[in-house]
Design an enzyme around this catalytic site. Structure first.
Site, PDB file in Angstrom:
ATOM      1  N   CYS A   1       0.915  -1.183   0.038  1.00  0.00           N
ATOM      2  CA  CYS A   1      -0.124  -0.003  -0.104  1.00  0.00           C
ATOM      3  C   CYS A   1       0.759   1.469   0.128  1.00  0.00           C
ATOM      4  CB  CYS A   1      -0.858  -0.026   1.133  1.00  0.00           C
ATOM      5  SG  CYS A   1      -2.253   1.277   1.195  1.00  0.00           S
TER       6      CYS A   1
ATOM      7  N   HIS B   1      -4.204  -5.342   0.792  1.00  0.00           N
ATOM      8  CA  HIS B   1      -4.033  -5.580   2.308  1.00  0.00           C
ATOM      9  C   HIS B   1      -4.467  -6.910   2.591  1.00  0.00           C
ATOM     10  CE1 HIS B   1      -3.045  -1.951   3.747  1.00  0.00           C
ATOM     11  NE2 HIS B   1      -3.911  -1.103   3.077  1.00  0.00           N
TER      12      HIS B   1
END
Length: 524
Positions: A329, A466
């Site tokens: 991320c 994620h």
């Protein structure tokens, strides 16, 4: 309700244990934390943002996580400012000194709305509430949103948890009870001593003393459990320094100042052959088998901190010498060439007066120069922060590491989007040297990329997904490409999703809870 004498007393895990025990007894436990401050988040099926600890409690209860279980989430941005999230949606940012002035009433309304939604969906359910920090912070009690105000509102039976590992457990408990108002004291139905080492009978005298001097029964003494439970806070990661016997790979994780979603690394922590080394600013990188750049709430600020320590040059040298670098991320965004933030959405590079409490408005950037950051330059990507967050659960087919197709599942939670720039945006993969090729990590466009670098076998990759390491077969394939470099035997890819390991862990936690805690005074 599970209250604690302090932050880190074990409220989150004791609440999860209580949810699992009630589920075993045929009830429908409904985990709920009115307000949580955390950078470890989860995205529910409707695309709402909530704290990971309430998602964990939902799994313990056998329920699908939903934002109603954590209606108010505060995500620190630094400089005493936080992003405010109500019922899964970002509604503004605020300085600490303005929070209760501007957000107390909206916060209480969000909490009541979350309660109503849960009780509407599960009319026969039993609420299992988690408090926050200490319930007797006297400067905050009149404006408390999630401890005793909520307990009184719902007439909750409260269990007070103290961590004996920290020391001073008698002062913790007696002091907390002494600071309760007379109307609040009857809410406390029992005391739980957490993380006790040694034989429980050694605490019998202490147990009798507490009951005699407080008038509150000690309902249990939970032993120290030698298990790797999900950390409640990023600070807990610093305690994970023990060396695993049998570890064959060392993976360094850069502990960024504003690291977020650190639960992404739990599946790697659970791998018996992997040693995670949490690298704090200023520590030497060394020669680990791989380096992970984790997520960040303030990507540009954390990138600047990394560059100030000279870690950017260390990482470039590491990759050039054949190292493997993986970004998650915000870590993926740092790997690119530029990070553009014209609206100041990432926070941290702002004037102090800009972070005022204006619901629904993002603070303005300080200067034009503050709108852009130079990335590590290891992937030809540009990230631009604009518009709303990307919040969604997703499934995709992995295209890397090479081999049979593997399914990935997880969630996206990020501000900004990354795009391939320069010559790489039009390069045909069938041409040129392999290390010059940027390739997609999955069949879903924009979810991640990877690239070989240099003649020494260096590799840089990153993803917005994620939970990518929770996918057992993919995680093992990623580890196996590291193991091949050291001629280590390959691990089996026939691995379940990490959710099964997590569920087994919750069962063992509940087993200990049932054995050592008397729930009678709480349930009757």
């Amino acid at each position: 309700m599970v209250l604690g004498t302090s932050s880190g007393a074990g409220k989150s895990l004791m609440t999860a244990a209580l949810c699992r025990v009630l589920k075993r007894r045929g009830e429908t436990p409904l985990p709920f934390k009115g307000q949580n401050m955390s950078l470890n988040a989860w995205v529910d099926q409707a695309g709402g943002e909530m704290a990971y600890s309430q998602a964990l409690q939902a799994w313990a209860a056998g329920l699908e996580p939903q934002v109603a279980m954590n209606p108010v989430l505060l995500k620190p941005r630094g400089d005493s400012t936080s992003e405010v999230i109500h019922l899964g949606r970002s509604v503004g940012s605020v300085r600490a000194e303005h929070y209760y002035r501007d957000w107390f009433r909206p916060g209480w309304a969000a909490i009541r709305a979350g309660l109503a939604e849960l009780q509407d969906h599960y009319p026969s359910g039993r609420l299992v509430l988690e408090g926050a920090g200490s319930p007797v912070e006297v400067n905050l009690q009149p404006r408390d949103l999630t401890n005793l105000r909520l307990a009184q509102y719902l007439r909750a039976r409260c269990l007070l948890v103290a961590d004996i590992e920290r020391g001073g457990v008698f002062a913790q408990l007696v002091g907390t009870l002494a600071l309760l108002r007379p109307v609040e004291r009857p809410l406390i139905r029992g005391i739980l001593i957490n993380r006790f080492r040694g034989r429980r009978e050694l605490f019998d005298e202490g147990r009798r003393w507490l009951e005699q001097h407080t008038g509150v029964p000690v309902l249990g003494v939970m032993p120290w459990l030698d298990e790797l439970f999900p950390p409640e806070d990023s600070l807990d990661l610093l305690e994970r320094r023990g060396r695993k016997q049998g570890a064959e790979l060392t993976i360094a994780v850069l502990r960024l100042p504003s690291m977020s979603n650190f639960s992404d690394l739990d599946p790697l922590e659970a791998e018996p052959t992997v040693q995670l080394r949490w690298l704090r600013p200023g520590e030497a990188l060394g020669r680990p088998d791989a380096v992970i750049l984790p997520g960040s709430k303030q990507t540009r600020r954390d990138l600047a901190a990394l560059q100030a320590e000279g870690l950017d040059e260390d990482l470039r040298r590491y990759v050039a010498a054949g190292g493997h670098l993986f970004g998650l991320c915000g870590g993926l965004q740092m790997l690119g060439v530029r990070l553009c933030d014209p609206e100041g959405l990432e926070g941290g590079l702002l004037d102090d007066d800009d972070a005022s409490a204006v619901p629904g408005q993002a603070p303005a950037p300080r200067t034009a120069a503050a709108q852009q950051s130079r990335g590590l330059g290891l992937l030809p990507l540009e990230t631009r922060y604009a518009g709303s967050k990307t919040l969604r659960q997703c499934r995709a087919q992995a295209l890397w590491p090479d081999g049979a197709a593997l399914e990935l599942e997880g969630f996206e939670l990020h501000q900004g989007d990354s795009h391939v720039v320069g010559e790489a945006s039009s390069r045909v993969l069938a041409h040129g040297h392999e290390q010059d090729q940027l390739r997609p990590l999955s069949c879903q466009e924009g979810l991640g990329w990877w690239k070989r670098c240099g003649e020494q076998g260096g590799l840089v990759a990153g993803t917005y997904l994620h939970g990518v390491f929770e996918n057992g077969p993919w995680r093992r394939r990623w580890l196996n490409q590291l193991r091949q470099r050291h001629n280590l035997p390959l691990l089996s890819e026939d691995q379940p999703h990490h959710a099964r390991q997590r569920d087994d862990l919750l069962d063992r936690l509940a087993d200990a809870f049932e054995k050592h805690v008397d729930l009678g005074p709480l349930l009757s």
